[in-house]
Design a protein around this motif. Structure first.
Motif, mmCIF file in Angstrom:
data_model
loop_
_atom_site.group_PDB
_atom_site.id
_atom_site.type_symbol
_atom_site.label_atom_id
_atom_site.label_comp_id
_atom_site.label_asym_id
_atom_site.label_seq_id
_atom_site.Cartn_x
_atom_site.Cartn_y
_atom_site.Cartn_z
ATOM 1 N N LEU A 29 0.830 -1.203 0.000
ATOM 2 C CA LEU A 29 0.000 0.000 0.000
ATOM 3 C C LEU A 29 0.868 1.258 0.000
ATOM 4 C CD1 LEU A 29 -2.774 -1.063 2.523
ATOM 5 C CD2 LEU A 29 -3.073 -0.665 0.082
ATOM 6 N N ASP A 30 1.901 1.261 0.801
ATOM 7 C CA ASP A 30 2.809 2.411 0.823
ATOM 8 C C ASP A 30 3.510 2.574 -0.524
ATOM 9 O OD1 ASP A 30 2.191 3.040 3.425
ATOM 10 O OD2 ASP A 30 3.817 1.840 4.277
ATOM 11 N N LEU A 31 3.886 1.458 -1.136
ATOM 12 C CA LEU A 31 4.550 1.528 -2.441
ATOM 13 C C LEU A 31 3.604 2.090 -3.502
ATOM 14 C CD1 LEU A 31 6.977 0.904 -4.229
ATOM 15 C CD2 LEU A 31 6.078 -1.417 -4.522
ATOM 16 N N SER A 32 2.348 1.635 -3.491
ATOM 17 C CA SER A 32 1.370 2.161 -4.448
ATOM 18 C C SER A 32 1.139 3.659 -4.235
ATOM 19 C CB SER A 32 0.044 1.403 -4.302
ATOM 20 O OG SER A 32 0.211 0.033 -4.583
ATOM 21 N N TYR A 33 1.109 4.070 -2.988
ATOM 22 C CA TYR A 33 0.919 5.485 -2.679
ATOM 23 C C TYR A 33 2.103 6.308 -3.188
ATOM 24 C CZ TYR A 33 0.170 9.708 0.081
ATOM 25 O OH TYR A 33 -0.017 11.010 0.484
ATOM 26 N N SER A 124 -8.110 15.582 -10.558
ATOM 27 C CA SER A 124 -8.707 14.260 -10.392
ATOM 28 C C SER A 124 -7.730 13.292 -9.730
ATOM 29 C CB SER A 124 -9.141 13.714 -11.751
ATOM 30 O OG SER A 124 -9.656 12.397 -11.630
ATOM 31 N N LEU A 125 -6.488 13.343 -10.177
ATOM 32 C CA LEU A 125 -5.471 12.460 -9.605
ATOM 33 C C LEU A 125 -5.210 12.796 -8.145
ATOM 34 C CD1 LEU A 125 -3.526 10.168 -10.231
ATOM 35 C CD2 LEU A 125 -1.829 11.867 -10.941
ATOM 36 N N GLN A 126 -5.201 14.073 -7.828
ATOM 37 C CA GLN A 126 -4.989 14.489 -6.447
ATOM 38 C C GLN A 126 -6.123 14.007 -5.560
ATOM 39 O OE1 GLN A 126 -2.136 16.401 -5.323
ATOM 40 N NE2 GLN A 126 -2.992 15.476 -3.467
ATOM 41 N N GLN A 127 -7.349 14.060 -6.078
ATOM 42 C CA GLN A 127 -8.493 13.569 -5.315
ATOM 43 C C GLN A 127 -8.389 12.063 -5.078
ATOM 44 O OE1 GLN A 127 -12.246 14.371 -7.166
ATOM 45 N NE2 GLN A 127 -13.457 13.620 -5.457
ATOM 46 N N ARG A 128 -7.983 11.354 -6.114
ATOM 47 C CA ARG A 128 -7.814 9.902 -5.977
ATOM 48 C C ARG A 128 -6.719 9.568 -4.974
ATOM 49 N NH1 ARG A 128 -6.645 7.549 -11.684
ATOM 50 N NH2 ARG A 128 -6.259 5.717 -10.351
ATOM 51 N N VAL A 129 -5.646 10.339 -5.010
ATOM 52 C CA VAL A 129 -4.547 10.094 -4.070
ATOM 53 C C VAL A 129 -4.999 10.342 -2.636
ATOM 54 C CG1 VAL A 129 -2.292 10.940 -3.311
ATOM 55 C CG2 VAL A 129 -2.719 10.514 -5.721
ATOM 56 N N GLN A 131 -8.062 10.099 -1.465
ATOM 57 C CA GLN A 131 -8.938 8.996 -1.084
ATOM 58 C C GLN A 131 -8.134 7.731 -0.800
ATOM 59 O OE1 GLN A 131 -11.726 8.633 -4.304
ATOM 60 N NE2 GLN A 131 -12.916 10.431 -3.697
ATOM 61 N N PHE A 132 -7.153 7.481 -1.669
ATOM 62 C CA PHE A 132 -6.327 6.291 -1.470
ATOM 63 C C PHE A 132 -5.540 6.376 -0.167
ATOM 64 C CE2 PHE A 132 -2.374 3.907 -1.975
ATOM 65 C CZ PHE A 132 -2.864 2.662 -2.337
ATOM 66 N N ARG A 133 -5.056 7.580 0.164
ATOM 67 C CA ARG A 133 -4.302 7.747 1.404
ATOM 68 C C ARG A 133 -5.171 7.411 2.606
ATOM 69 N NH1 ARG A 133 -2.778 12.597 0.795
ATOM 70 N NH2 ARG A 133 -4.433 13.588 1.986
ATOM 71 N N SER A 134 -6.421 7.883 2.595
ATOM 72 C CA SER A 134 -7.334 7.571 3.704
ATOM 73 C C SER A 134 -7.630 6.071 3.766
ATOM 74 C CB SER A 134 -8.631 8.359 3.551
ATOM 75 O OG SER A 134 -8.379 9.747 3.546
#
Length: 247
Positions: A29-33, A124-129, A131-134
């Motif tokens: 998960l950290d790597l994907s982030y 859009s990418l920032q929003q996805r990031v 959400q993914f971080r949460s």
């Protein structure tokens, strides 16, 4: 060919199994982030490059427009001075500069559209990031909790196994103690009954002689005591006197 394919499948299956065992969800998960952050950085760089190109194009347009305005003024001044030839040259240069400006308009429009597109992509990418971080933190917390619960379950299973092993060992110890107690009790009964009188190795000849002497001494003592008792009795005293006189 089938043999090589089968060997390839076996190697791939073992490799996948090894990778699955080595893979940790929290690390993945950290790597994907981190990769998503790198994508955002690349988009930002592209956006900066496009914005810089657009700004440079706008500066060129401003310079050309300034030249167009200046050449227009020069053409008027030359015509006012009666220099129609100079006015014509100024207007020709003005037309060239204007043509360059007109040729830049499509480029400027294209850069503006590309910049707007990248801005939307970045948002859009920032929003996805975000959400993914949460979600990442929630999943990592769940993974940590699950790992802790698994460790506890394994510990409980180990304790249960140890208790089972301890119970079996305890039962064996109890059985052994019971056997020893039964054996000890049986030996005590046999010793008390005299059946195992010689268990300690038996008495030697000297000990038997000593015991015989002690037993004889006890008999002699009892005999003397009995004589003394009979000698003090009145009836026995007279009987003893008559016997003596007769003799």
């Amino acid at each position: 060919m089938g043999l090589f394919q089968r060997a390839h499948d076996i190697v791939e299956a073992k490799a996948n199994k090894a990778l699955d065992a080595a893979e940790k969800p929290d690390e993945m998960l950290d790597l994907s982030y981190e990769k998503m952050l790198e994508q955002i950085t690349q988009v930002k760089r592209s956006l900066v490059d496009i914005a810089a190109s657009r700004k440079q194009l706008e500066l060129q347009e401003q310079q050309l427009q300034h030249s167009v305005d200046h050449l227009q003024d020069q053409a008027k001044a030359a015509l006012g001075a009666g220099r129609e030839d100079l006015a014509k040259e100024a207007l020709a240069r003005k037309a060239t500069a204007q043509a360059q400006i007109d040729g830049m308009d499509p480029q400027h429009q294209q850069l503006a559209e590309e910049e707007e597109k990248l801005e939307k992509t970045l948002a859009s990418l920032q929003q996805r990031v975000n959400q993914f971080r949460s979600q990442k933190e929630v999943l990592k917390a769940q993974y940590t909790a699950s790992s802790a619960m698994a460790s506890v379950d394994e510990g409980v299973a180990g304790i249960s196994k140890s208790l089972n092993d301890s119970g079996a060992a305890l039962q064996r110890a109890q059985d052994k103690i019971a056997n020893m107690q039964a054996r000890s009790g049986a030996l005590d009964e046999l010793l008390e009954s005299g059946a195992l009188e010689d268990v300690g190795g038996g008495d030697d000849d000297i000990q038997r002689e000593l015991d015989e002497v002690a037993s004889k001494s006890n008999v002699d003592q009892e005999l003397e005591a009995l004589k003394a008792e009979m000698g003090t009795s009145p009836a026995l005293g007279s009987g003893g006197s008559d016997t003596t006189s007769t003799t």
